[in-house]
Design a protein around this motif. Structure first.
Motif, PDB file in Angstrom:
ATOM      1  N   LEU A  15     -29.920 -10.430 -42.109  1.00  0.00           N
ATOM      2  CA  LEU A  15     -30.633 -11.693 -42.274  1.00  0.00           C
ATOM      3  C   LEU A  15     -29.823 -12.819 -41.650  1.00  0.00           C
ATOM      4  N   MET A  16     -30.527 -13.779 -41.063  1.00  0.00           N
ATOM      5  CA  MET A  16     -29.873 -14.968 -40.515  1.00  0.00           C
ATOM      6  C   MET A  16     -30.713 -16.201 -40.833  1.00  0.00           C
ATOM      7  N   PRO A  17     -30.077 -17.276 -41.255  1.00  0.00           N
ATOM      8  CA  PRO A  17     -30.819 -18.527 -41.467  1.00  0.00           C
ATOM      9  C   PRO A  17     -31.031 -19.235 -40.134  1.00  0.00           C
ATOM     10  N   PRO A  18     -31.937 -20.176 -40.074  1.00  0.00           N
ATOM     11  CA  PRO A  18     -32.110 -20.958 -38.843  1.00  0.00           C
ATOM     12  C   PRO A  18     -30.841 -21.743 -38.516  1.00  0.00           C
ATOM     13  N   ASN A  19     -30.682 -22.056 -37.230  1.00  0.00           N
ATOM     14  CA  ASN A  19     -29.551 -22.847 -36.739  1.00  0.00           C
ATOM     15  C   ASN A  19     -28.206 -22.233 -37.137  1.00  0.00           C
ATOM     16  N   ASN A  20     -28.104 -20.944 -36.895  1.00  0.00           N
ATOM     17  CA  ASN A  20     -26.882 -20.225 -37.235  1.00  0.00           C
ATOM     18  C   ASN A  20     -26.459 -19.364 -36.050  1.00  0.00           C
ATOM     19  N   THR A  21     -25.172 -19.002 -36.026  1.00  0.00           N
ATOM     20  CA  THR A  21     -24.634 -18.166 -34.940  1.00  0.00           C
ATOM     21  C   THR A  21     -23.854 -17.004 -35.528  1.00  0.00           C
ATOM     22  N   ILE A  22     -24.011 -15.844 -34.933  1.00  0.00           N
ATOM     23  CA  ILE A  22     -23.253 -14.672 -35.365  1.00  0.00           C
ATOM     24  C   ILE A  22     -22.797 -13.902 -34.131  1.00  0.00           C
ATOM     25  N   ASN A  23     -21.588 -13.353 -34.198  1.00  0.00           N
ATOM     26  CA  ASN A  23     -21.041 -12.547 -33.107  1.00  0.00           C
ATOM     27  C   ASN A  23     -20.981 -11.083 -33.530  1.00  0.00           C
ATOM     28  N   VAL A  24     -21.539 -10.238 -32.706  1.00  0.00           N
ATOM     29  CA  VAL A  24     -21.548  -8.797 -32.963  1.00  0.00           C
ATOM     30  C   VAL A  24     -20.635  -8.118 -31.948  1.00  0.00           C
ATOM     31  N   LYS A  25     -19.735  -7.286 -32.441  1.00  0.00           N
ATOM     32  CA  LYS A  25     -18.855  -6.526 -31.561  1.00  0.00           C
ATOM     33  C   LYS A  25     -19.588  -5.290 -31.050  1.00  0.00           C
ATOM     34  N   GLY A  26     -19.365  -4.977 -29.792  1.00  0.00           N
ATOM     35  CA  GLY A  26     -20.004  -3.805 -29.203  1.00  0.00           C
ATOM     36  C   GLY A  26     -18.990  -2.894 -28.532  1.00  0.00           C
ATOM     37  N   LEU A  27     -19.303  -1.621 -28.505  1.00  0.00           N
ATOM     38  CA  LEU A  27     -18.450  -0.633 -27.846  1.00  0.00           C
ATOM     39  C   LEU A  27     -19.329   0.276 -26.999  1.00  0.00           C
ATOM     40  N   LEU A  28     -18.983   0.400 -25.718  1.00  0.00           N
ATOM     41  CA  LEU A  28     -19.686   1.300 -24.803  1.00  0.00           C
ATOM     42  C   LEU A  28     -18.758   2.472 -24.498  1.00  0.00           C
ATOM     43  N   VAL A  29     -19.218   3.669 -24.810  1.00  0.00           N
ATOM     44  CA  VAL A  29     -18.377   4.865 -24.736  1.00  0.00           C
ATOM     45  C   VAL A  29     -18.738   5.710 -23.514  1.00  0.00           C
ATOM     46  N   ALA A  30     -17.710   6.211 -22.833  1.00  0.00           N
ATOM     47  CA  ALA A  30     -17.929   7.171 -21.742  1.00  0.00           C
ATOM     48  C   ALA A  30     -18.200   8.534 -22.372  1.00  0.00           C
ATOM     49  N   LYS A  31     -19.419   8.707 -22.807  1.00  0.00           N
ATOM     50  CA  LYS A  31     -19.805   9.883 -23.592  1.00  0.00           C
ATOM     51  C   LYS A  31     -19.843  11.147 -22.733  1.00  0.00           C
ATOM     52  N   LYS A  32     -19.330  12.226 -23.307  1.00  0.00           N
ATOM     53  CA  LYS A  32     -19.285  13.504 -22.585  1.00  0.00           C
ATOM     54  C   LYS A  32     -20.548  14.318 -22.838  1.00  0.00           C
ATOM     55  N   TYR A  33     -20.991  15.027 -21.815  1.00  0.00           N
ATOM     56  CA  TYR A  33     -22.070  15.998 -21.954  1.00  0.00           C
ATOM     57  C   TYR A  33     -21.812  17.131 -20.958  1.00  0.00           C
ATOM     58  N   THR A  34     -22.500  18.226 -21.116  1.00  0.00           N
ATOM     59  CA  THR A  34     -22.267  19.378 -20.247  1.00  0.00           C
ATOM     60  C   THR A  34     -23.555  19.804 -19.549  1.00  0.00           C
ATOM     61  N   VAL A  35     -23.395  20.274 -18.324  1.00  0.00           N
ATOM     62  CA  VAL A  35     -24.498  20.832 -17.550  1.00  0.00           C
ATOM     63  C   VAL A  35     -24.039  22.185 -17.018  1.00  0.00           C
ATOM     64  N   ASN A  36     -24.632  23.255 -17.526  1.00  0.00           N
ATOM     65  CA  ASN A  36     -24.228  24.613 -17.126  1.00  0.00           C
ATOM     66  C   ASN A  36     -22.717  24.803 -17.237  1.00  0.00           C
ATOM     67  N   GLN A  37     -22.182  24.386 -18.368  1.00  0.00           N
ATOM     68  CA  GLN A  37     -20.764  24.517 -18.716  1.00  0.00           C
ATOM     69  C   GLN A  37     -19.855  23.582 -17.917  1.00  0.00           C
ATOM     70  N   LYS A  38     -20.432  22.698 -17.116  1.00  0.00           N
ATOM     71  CA  LYS A  38     -19.625  21.714 -16.397  1.00  0.00           C
ATOM     72  C   LYS A  38     -19.497  20.453 -17.242  1.00  0.00           C
ATOM     73  N   GLU A  39     -18.300  19.923 -17.345  1.00  0.00           N
ATOM     74  CA  GLU A  39     -18.034  18.727 -18.143  1.00  0.00           C
ATOM     75  C   GLU A  39     -18.397  17.478 -17.347  1.00  0.00           C
ATOM     76  N   CYS A  40     -19.274  16.666 -17.904  1.00  0.00           N
ATOM     77  CA  CYS A  40     -19.726  15.440 -17.241  1.00  0.00           C
ATOM     78  C   CYS A  40     -19.608  14.263 -18.207  1.00  0.00           C
ATOM     79  N   TYR A  41     -19.663  13.045 -17.651  1.00  0.00           N
ATOM     80  CA  TYR A  41     -19.539  11.840 -18.470  1.00  0.00           C
ATOM     81  C   TYR A  41     -20.541  10.783 -18.006  1.00  0.00           C
ATOM     82  N   TYR A  42     -21.029  10.005 -18.975  1.00  0.00           N
ATOM     83  CA  TYR A  42     -21.764   8.792 -18.635  1.00  0.00           C
ATOM     84  C   TYR A  42     -20.705   7.749 -18.285  1.00  0.00           C
TER      85      TYR A  42
END
Length: 206
Positions: free
Chosen positions: A83-110
């Protein structure tokens, strides 16, 4: 006379034999054996290598965006609602991860260079980009700023960012579904949602 008759047959045999030799020689010269070059071998090896572009790449949510409301990333959330009241400010921290995935047993990353964008969207969340994109629209009334707007992630390198939300031109009771979208240079996409409900007491006139 017998010797004279033998000579033409000998000449004919020599001429025919010579023609066969020339034909065989020219055939062997026109179709020489060519060993496989190193360039051909290397290109075939490249084709045989497994690609990191898997089915649904770029269409389905990479799910590598996380949020929290504290200074340290101890409690990471895939979505937030507050919830936020009018005329208010909030800062949200974010994290972007180099997520791993596999394709035919090959290791890949976003990974790679990434651009952040903010949109308003629908209450129905989906992990399909085709569906989500059709519902996204420009941010209005509420203010959303992402810093930095671009970043880079790799196998051993994640990235932090910050989202500043301001409720300057809003009304009490309104609900905003803020979509934070990460667009990877290699075509992958990731998105997560922050729900903000404007809360407060209505001003009464006397």
């Amino acid at each position: 006379m017998k010797e004279m008759r033998v000579i033409p047959f000998v000449l004919i045999f020599i001429i025919l034999s010579s023609g066969c030799l020339q034909a065989t020689s020219s055939l062997s010269e026109s179709t020489p054996f060519a060993p496989e070059s190193s360039e051909t071998m290397s290109s075939s090896q490249e084709i045989s290598e497994v690609s990191c572009i898997r089915p649904g790449y770029g269409e389905f949510n990479a799910k590598n965006i996380f949020f929290n409301l504290t200074d340290e990333h101890e409690r990471l959330e895939e979505s937030l609602a507050f919830l936020m009241p009018p005329n208010n400010t909030i800062n949200v921290k974010g994290l972007l991860v180099a997520k791993k995935y596999t394709v035919n047993q090959k290791e890949c990353y976003y990974e790679g260079n990434v651009e952040f964008k903010a949109f308003l969207g629908d209450s129905n969340f989906s992990n399909s980009w085709s569906f989500v994109q059709s519902k996204l629209r420009k941010v209005e009334n509420i203010s959303v700023e992402i810093l930095p707007k671009e970043t880079t992630i790799s196998k051993n390198k994640n990235a932090t960012f910050e989202i500043k939300i301001k409720t300057e031109n809003v009304r009490i009771g309104e609900m905003y579904y803020i979509y934070i979208v990460a667009l990877g240079e290699n075509g992958w996409k990731s998105w997560a949602r922050i729900e903000v409900k404007i809360w407060g007491l209505e001003k009464t006139s006397h």
